[in-house]
Design a protein around this motif. Structure first.
Motif, mmCIF file in Angstrom:
data_model
loop_
_atom_site.group_PDB
_atom_site.id
_atom_site.type_symbol
_atom_site.label_atom_id
_atom_site.label_comp_id
_atom_site.label_asym_id
_atom_site.label_seq_id
_atom_site.Cartn_x
_atom_site.Cartn_y
_atom_site.Cartn_z
ATOM 1 N N GLU A 243 1.845 6.637 2.976
ATOM 2 C CA GLU A 243 1.539 5.405 3.704
ATOM 3 C C GLU A 243 2.849 4.667 3.884
ATOM 4 O OE1 GLU A 243 0.428 3.379 6.039
ATOM 5 O OE2 GLU A 243 -1.542 3.894 5.204
ATOM 6 N N CYS B 93 4.884 9.895 -0.785
ATOM 7 C CA CYS B 93 4.161 8.711 -0.312
ATOM 8 C C CYS B 93 3.876 8.914 1.164
ATOM 9 C CB CYS B 93 4.967 7.437 -0.498
ATOM 10 S SG CYS B 93 4.099 6.008 0.189
ATOM 11 N N CYS C 226 5.647 2.282 3.669
ATOM 12 C CA CYS C 226 5.809 1.213 2.690
ATOM 13 C C CYS C 226 7.224 0.641 2.769
ATOM 14 C CB CYS C 226 5.480 1.704 1.289
ATOM 15 S SG CYS C 226 6.400 3.156 0.781
ATOM 16 N N HIS D 128 10.424 4.167 2.344
ATOM 17 C CA HIS D 128 9.194 4.965 2.294
ATOM 18 C C HIS D 128 9.461 6.468 2.117
ATOM 19 C CE1 HIS D 128 5.514 6.841 3.659
ATOM 20 N NE2 HIS D 128 5.964 7.067 4.873
ATOM 21 N N MET E 188 10.221 7.835 -1.407
ATOM 22 C CA MET E 188 9.252 7.602 -2.476
ATOM 23 C C MET E 188 8.588 8.916 -2.880
ATOM 24 S SD MET E 188 6.346 4.763 -2.778
ATOM 25 C CE MET E 188 5.002 4.898 -3.939
ATOM 26 N N GLN F 57 0.848 -1.190 0.000
ATOM 27 C CA GLN F 57 0.000 0.000 0.000
ATOM 28 C C GLN F 57 0.884 1.240 0.000
ATOM 29 O OE1 GLN F 57 -3.369 0.208 2.704
ATOM 30 N NE2 GLN F 57 -3.405 -2.015 2.869
ATOM 31 N N HIS F 58 0.433 2.259 -0.727
ATOM 32 C CA HIS F 58 1.131 3.533 -0.732
ATOM 33 C C HIS F 58 0.120 4.647 -0.517
ATOM 34 C CE1 HIS F 58 4.843 1.670 -2.186
ATOM 35 N NE2 HIS F 58 4.113 1.009 -3.054
HETATM 36 CU CU LIG Z 1 4.992 4.167 -0.814
#
Ligand SMILES: [Cu+2]
Ligand code: HEM
Ligand SMILES: [Cu+2]
Lengths: 575, 54, 191
Positions: C160, C158, C162, C166, C169, C122-123
């Motif tokens: 969420e 991003c 990840c 993360h 991103m 999930q992102h």
């Molecule tokens: Cu992400």
């Protein structure tokens, strides 16, 4: 009345070992008392661990400090969420449940052995999860969204913990049943017990949802199930994740009423209204789990709107009612206590030096103004897109679960120590400033995280400079300032938390044993026991102070609500 | 305080809403059923009904 | 008081104070208003998250995005294609460990059918500094009709968690000023 009740059930007392509380006249079952102590101590231990982790997280998110490396940051953040949100709060809630059932109903706790089994499961579960998080490879955040997978023991620990908590709830319901059967009280259960009942009901739903989702996820991590659908997981997981926050709300509102009653002799303005407010919680509060799915693909607007609004905001209505009746009952009682001058003498002359009162009142105000208002805005279907997963979200829930629940539980502790542990509070000067220190710190982290989130800063994010990113992005200077201020106030909050732990541990270990005739450092309302119920009453009609407070609250609420719609209307168009 | 047994034996004088609020197990039933239906079942059905891409 | 049973056996028939009753009514009406306003925004507002979504195998989605990028790439930036799709067309964004791919170049005031999905975890699609935040799931293709209302360079972050990368991103969207006068007109009409 309390005295009569006690006499009325004397014949059943043989089954259990009771003492009579010299301050309240309540009969306290020894088994219940020990269990309350054990759960409260476990709660404080996990608050200590989790709070320390919170400080490390906040210091890492302070750009100028940036304390931990990335892998440790995500590990510690996972541990922070689990330890404070689940372990600290739920251990304390089990203590509240036993107190509100056995103690307030003058009843024995049935099957204490079972209660101990529940306690043991919770302790073992919490330890397992902590160990596996600290080993690394399970830094999935406490929400553990698939397809990202933790080690099996991560889920197993949570499942054991939940089963233990469920046993605690079962004991609570059994206590209600035998109290009624054995007539240990007369008429309806006290309002505080009713609030605890609300919490317990929501807890049953919470834990059942948790089982439905965590057991398959555990099997998946063991390789026994092929796949967990990420969207399905989220729907069911949040039936647990958000509902457990609603347990907190019910529990801390009960504590507000309890502190008002024991310290000021406050009586609910009207039993009917306050209980109806809890009833609205029972019916609708849990629907708000949908707050977490407003930015997801594929769910209809109807489902989102009905659920996110707690069925037309009826549960918010419940909270707004408590927001009036709690200060209202305190104002009524204080006016009867002789502080009747002007609009605010009742509040100015309230026992602000008593940490139980200070903590309770700060919790009430900050939960409403910070956590409550931001929660409704964040939970509005369209407005959510403005802040989903930004650090606004942790800002909001530190307003609910830290300035609201945690501070209320801390306030409650200052009553539990003398009344249940029967120890005099050590270092009263430190205890006095504790709620203020923690309250201001927690309010600061809430507000500054909300501010940073409004400027777009992501939650659960190690580096807001994006220095390692291929495509760079620069946040505004304001965002950096907010995150720095967040770090500063985190230090205050951590200091307040540390003093709390220090006072609790000091008192439990070294506090003077309370013996007959002892005068408490932080006294209860003079009436105590039976006499108190004469004070405050629905006959007191004039509550100008409360009206002013509530009016200010309402104006802030409405303004903030519309400001956010204005922000939304300036976004790009999407449909 | 009035005779205890008497109040207990005349529940018809207790208004309906009070009887509901005094019944923890009825409340438990309501508090579990409503969110299960409105939130979980309805939500799961919506997720399940998301069509396949062509 | 709150820690003892109600003083009156039958408390349901107690009168309610005026202050309480007034507040209950105000709070109830405010709740109704807020409820109604969410519904109303679907008719009067320009920002409502689309429900349109499909289940799709991540590999299949990846292929769609690659085909889309190949067709409309105009240049490259740090190894990432910059894609300039025609106004009104279907455009694709892919979230993966750890980038938003490809870079898009859109025109202000034009509407696009934006498809978003992930091929791994999930992102969180977070358009900055505009602050539009949408959750992205692997296996689900979300379709949103998006109309940029300002020109400039925008980041996609991003939000969420990840995994360990993360915080690296990111992605990018360029929005250019409309070339034809009529699209500016269209914007003024709120389309
Ligand atoms: Cu992400
Ligand atoms: C010393 C006091 C505390 C400080 C300084 C603190 C600070 C923080 C910070 C900075 C974050 C990180 C936000 C992010 O990067 O996404 C966070 C997350 C969080 N905090 Fe706290 N916090 C404290 C106490 C608490 C307490 C008492 C609770 C619960 C009762 C709590 C619950 C949480 C939760 C649930 C998260 C989210 C974790 C996640 O995103 O997975 N915190 N906290
Ligand atoms: Cu991410």
């Amino acid at each position: 009345m309390t005295a009569e009740t006690v006499v009325g059930v004397g014949r059943r007392a043989a089954a259990a070992d009771f003492r009579t509380c010299p301050y309240t006249g309540l009969k306290v079952d020894a088994a219940a008392q020990t269990l309350i102590k054990a759960n409260a101590v476990a709660a404080v231990v996990f608050l200590l661990i989790g709070g320390l982790m919170g400080l490390l997280v906040a210091l890492t998110r302070w750009p100028a400090v940036h304390l931990l490396p990335a892998d440790w940051f995500y590990l510690v953040l996972t541990g922070h969420g689990a330890n404070v949100l689940l372990f600290w709060i739920i251990f304390f809630e089990i203590a509240v449940l036993y107190f509100a059932s056995a103690v307030l109903l003058n009843c024995r706790l049935p099957a204490p052995k079972f209660a101990w089994l529940g306690f043991a499961l919770m302790v073992v579960g919490a330890i397992i999860t902590n160990v596996v998080v600290l080993q690394g490879e399970s830094s999935v955040m406490f929400t553990s969204y698939p397809p990202m997978m933790a080690k099996p023991n991560f889920y197993l620990g949570l499942i054991l913990f939940a089963v233990g908590a469920l046993i605690g709830c079962a004991i609570f319901f059994a206590t209600l049943a035998i109290a009624k059967q054995e007539r240990t009280y007369e008429g309806s259960i006290p309002l505080v017990t009713f609030g605890a009942l609300t919490a317990a009901i929501i807890a049953v739903f919470t834990i059942a949802s948790g089982a439905i989702i965590l057991i398959p996820t555990w099997l998946w991590s063991l390789g026994l199930i092929g796949e967990i659908d990420p969207l399905m997981y989220k729907v069911v997981w949040w039936a647990m994740g958000h509902s457990s926050q609603q347990i907190n709300v019910s529990a801390h509102v009960s504590i507000w009423y309890m502190v008002g009653a024991l310290l000021l002799g406050a009586k609910p303005l009207s039993e009917k209204v306050s209980r109806t407010a809890f009833f609205l919680y029972i019916l609708f509060l849990q629907l708000a789990s949908a707050h977490h799915l407003l930015a997801e693909p594929g769910l209809t607007a109807s489902w989102k709107i009905v659920n996110t609004s707690y069925m037309m905001y009826l549960a918010v209505l419940g909270s707004m009612i408590h927001g009036l009746t709690v200060p209202g009952s305190i104002e009524a009682a204080q006016r009867k206590n002789g502080y009747d001058k002007g609009v605010f003498e009742w509040l100015r002359k309230a026992p602000w030096g008593n940490p139980a009162f200070a903590g309770m009142f700060l919790s009430l105000v900050m939960f409403g103004f910070i956590g409550g208002i931001s929660g409704v805005v964040l939970g509005t279907e369209q407005l959510n897109v403005l802040m989903h997963n930004t650090i606004y979200v942790p800002g909001h829930f530190h307003g609910t679960v830290v300035t609201g629940t945690t501070l209320a539980f801390m306030a409650g502790t200052y009553l539990v120590l003398p009344l249940i542990f029967q120890r005099e509070i050590v270092w009263p000067k430190l205890a006095k400033i504790q709620p203020y220190l923690f309250g201001i710190g927690a309010a600061g982290i809430s507000l500054f995280m909300m501010g940073a989130g409004t400027l777009g800063v992501a939650r659960r994010h190690w580096d807001i400079t994006f220095s390692d990113a291929e495509l760079s992005f620069a946040h505004s200077a304001g965002a950096f300032l907010m995150m720095g201020l967040n770090g500063v106030f985190a230090i205050l909050a951590a200091l307040g938390g540390a003093i709390y732990v220090l006072v609790v541990v000091g008192t439990v270990l070294f506090g003077k044993k309370i013996t007959a005739g002892h005068k408490l450092t932080f006294p209860l309302h003079a009436g105590g026991g039976a006499a108190v119920s004469q004070y405050g009453s629905h006959a007191t009609t004039k509550l100008p102070g409360t009206i002013v407070l509530v009016a200010i609250f309402f104006v802030c609420f409405v303004l903030y609500y519309f400001i956010n719609w204005k922000y939304l209307s300036e976004l790009w168009l999407f449909r | 305080m009035t005779n205890e047994t008497e109040t207990e034996q005349t529940p018809e004088h207790v208004p309906m809403m009070q009887q509901i609020l005094d019944n923890p197990f009825l409340l438990l039933f309501l508090g579990v059923t409503i969110p299960t239906v409105l939130y979980i079942l309805w939500g799961v059905m919506e997720v399940a009904s998301i069509p396949l891409a062509d | 008081m709150a820690v003892t049973p109600p003083a009156q056996r039958i408390w349901w028939n107690e009168p309610i104070e005026r202050v309480e009753l007034t507040w209950v009514i105000i709070a109830f009406l405010w709740g109704l208003f807020m409820f109604g306003f969410m519904i109303a925004w679907h008719f009067i507002g320009g920002q409502n998250l689309s429900r349109e979504a499909y289940r799709i195998a991540p590999s299949k989605y990846e292929a769609k995005v690659e085909e889309f990028a190949k067709k409309h790439t105009v240049r490259e930036e740090k190894g990432v294609p910059v894609v300039k799709p025609p106004a009104g067309s279907d455009i694709y964004i892919l979230g993966r460990l750890w980038q938003w791919w490809p870079i898009l170049e859109l025109e202000k005031g034009q509407s696009y059918r934006v498809h978003i999905s992930s091929i791994d975890w999930q992102h969180g699609f977070s358009l900055q500094p505009t602050n539009i935040n949408i959750q992205v799931h692997p296996g689900y293709e979300h379709v949103i009709t998006l109309t940029p209302t300002e020109a400039g360079e925008f980041g996609i972050v991003c939000n969420e968690f990840c995994g360990i990368g993360h915080h690296t991103m990111t992605g990018k969207i360029y929005v250019t000023e409309p070339k034809r006068a009529e699209s500016g007109q269209r914007l003024a009409d709120g389309r």
